[in-house]
Design an enzyme around this catalytic site. Structure first.
Site: not given
Ligand SMILES: C[S@@+](CC[C@H](N)C(=O)[O-])C[C@H]1O[C@@H](n2cnc3c(N)ncnc32)[C@H](O)[C@@H]1O
Length: 434
Positions: A256-258, A260, A262, A280, A306, A324, A377
């Site tokens: 769940c990288a965006a 980015g 981490k 993401d 997903d 994350d 978080c």
């Molecule tokens: C807490 S943020 C991640 C922050 C990121 N790790 C960073 O450090 O910049 C959670 C992310 O999970 C993504 N997300 C939500 N549901 C998801 C899914 N089913 N599969 C992949 N990503 C998902 C969201 O779009 C969001 O970008």
């Protein structure tokens, strides 16, 4: 088009509270309409109103019997913008009042001039002070602490000793933390560059090399920001890469990288990884991952996917996985006060189910002997320690590895403002060989 700062602030708060839109989407659009210092003022006004919303509305109710409704709702938020300035900022009262009244014109609610003037003069003359939210005992906690009741109840039950200090911490302005790109400089070298640039440092977390600045500043003033020497990232978020502890030759998944933060930190610490895959579900948010990778001169496979499915997976197991997870964001309310009004009580259960689905799915992508770091978080136990406890009880090949000094805890719960960091949760799981 409204280019008056107070008018823009009223519109942004209306969009968040009444229309359920995120401040992160609304504020940049509004800031694009104004110049320089006004951008900062707009942010201050929006954050302030959203931080103290119930208390400001309480003050307004003391002076106005009937709340503004329907088409006059933006006017309601304009009055709150005015009260916030008078009560919580150093803007001289006469300027706060006259500028707020002037904002009725671009908002096409001139008929509110007299009312707004009267309410703000009243607040200013301290007539309302004795009855103001801060000074009245026995007010409901939701007004006293400016948080939704459902959330206060959850905190009272999870943290009987700390709930009040958590709520108070959530009202504070967050500090600015930075992350040194160790591909360019050691922590000591960058501290010296900061000193040479007269940028004051308040705290250094030796374990993760995170630096807390004494005052927030424009990123372009940080030595080498455009060249990727440094990034902005909270001290709590900077624990992730250290805890994941990836090694040269590892294949890593950040699922769940965006945007980015981490992903990039892991690559900075371990440039000789075999591969880094960042996925993401939101394509638009992945653009931010790509921007960050480019600025920092790093490489990763970036995939829109997903994490609860395996459609995107190439069949190769990973040595390390960072999850994350999407969460309530209740640990970062001081950074995103709109969370208090956007998040609803029944969202939590849905998030817990989504986290379970992702966790179960990606556990099967981890090599035996591999490590998965679960992070949120959030400060709610159902998304954190209870989630992990349930996972371990259902997966006997999952072994919890200590992440904090308190080895009896299930994971590491950081509370908001603990060591000046955001509220965060980490749990590290090792996959036992069959
Ligand atoms: C807490 S943020 C991640 C922050 C990121 N790790 C960073 O450090 O910049 C959670 C992310 O999970 C993504 N997300 C939500 N549901 C998801 C899914 N089913 N599969 C992949 N990503 C998902 C969201 O779009 C969001 O970008």
């Amino acid at each position: 088009m409204a280019t008056n700062v107070r008018a823009l602030a009223a519109r942004c708060c209306f969009a968040v509270v009444d229309k359920g839109r995120s401040l992160g989407d609304e504020l940049p659009k509004a800031q694009a309409k104004i110049e320089g210092k006004d951008k900062g003022l707009l942010q201050e006004l929006c954050y302030g109103v959203l931080r103290y919303l119930p208390a400001l509305e309480y003050d307004l109710r003391q002076l106005m019997d009937k709340p503004l409704k329907g088409k006059q709702r933006v006017g309601h938020f304009l009055i709150l913008v005015g009260i916030y300035q008078v009560k919580h900022t150093r803007i001289p009262d006469h300027a706060a009042v006259s500028e707020t009244v002037a904002a009725t014109k671009p908002l096409k609610c001139d008929f509110l001039r007299g009312l707004i003037n009267g309410v703000l003069r009243n607040i200013q003359r301290n007539l309302a002070k004795e009855n103001s939210a801060e000074n009245t005992a026995n007010l409901p906690d939701a007004i006293k602490y400016s948080h939704p009741s459902w959330f206060i109840k959850k905190l009272q039950s999870a943290y009987p000793e700390q709930w009040e200090s958590i709520l108070t911490a959530n009202l504070e302005r967050p500090p600015m933390w930075i992350r040194v790109n160790q591909q360019h400089h050691t922590l000591e070298q960058y501290l010296l560059l900061l000193q040479q640039a007269d940028i004051e440092v308040e705290l250094v977390d030796k374990k993760s090399s995170a630096i807390k600045l004494a005052t927030a500043l424009d990123v372009n003033k940080l030595p080498g920001f455009v060249d990727g020497w440094v990034s902005v990232q909270d001290g709590a978020a900077q624990q992730a890469a250290t805890l994941l502890n990836s090694q040269a030759g590892d294949s890593v998944l950040d699922c769940c990288a965006a945007p980015g933060g981490k992903t990039c930190h892991i690559l900075e610490l371990t440039p000789e990884l075999a591969s880094m895959t960042a996925i993401d579900i939101e394509e638009s948010r992945l653009l931010r991952v790509k921007e960050n990778l480019t600025r920092l001169n790093l490489t990763a496979k970036v995939i829109t996917a997903d994490a609860a499915s395996q459609d995107w997976w190439d069949g190769q197991l990973y040595d390390r996985i960072l999850l994350d997870a999407p969460c309530s964001g209740t640990g970062v309310i001081r950074r995103h006060p709109d969370i208090k009004w956007l998040r609803k009580a029944d969202d939590i259960e849905k998030l817990v189910v989504l986290q379970q689905q992702i966790l179960k799915n990606i556990w099967s992508l981890l090599k035996p002997g591999g490590t998965l770091l679960y992070a949120t978080c959030s400060i709610l136990p159902e998304e954190n320690s209870q989630q992990i406890q349930q996972f371990i009880s259902e997966n006997n090949n999952a072994k919890l590895v200590p992440t904090s000094d308190n080895t009896n805890d299930i994971g590491w719960q950081i509370l908001p403002n603990e060591q000046s960091m955001d509220g965060f949760y980490y749990a590290k799981l090792e996959k036992q060989p069959a």
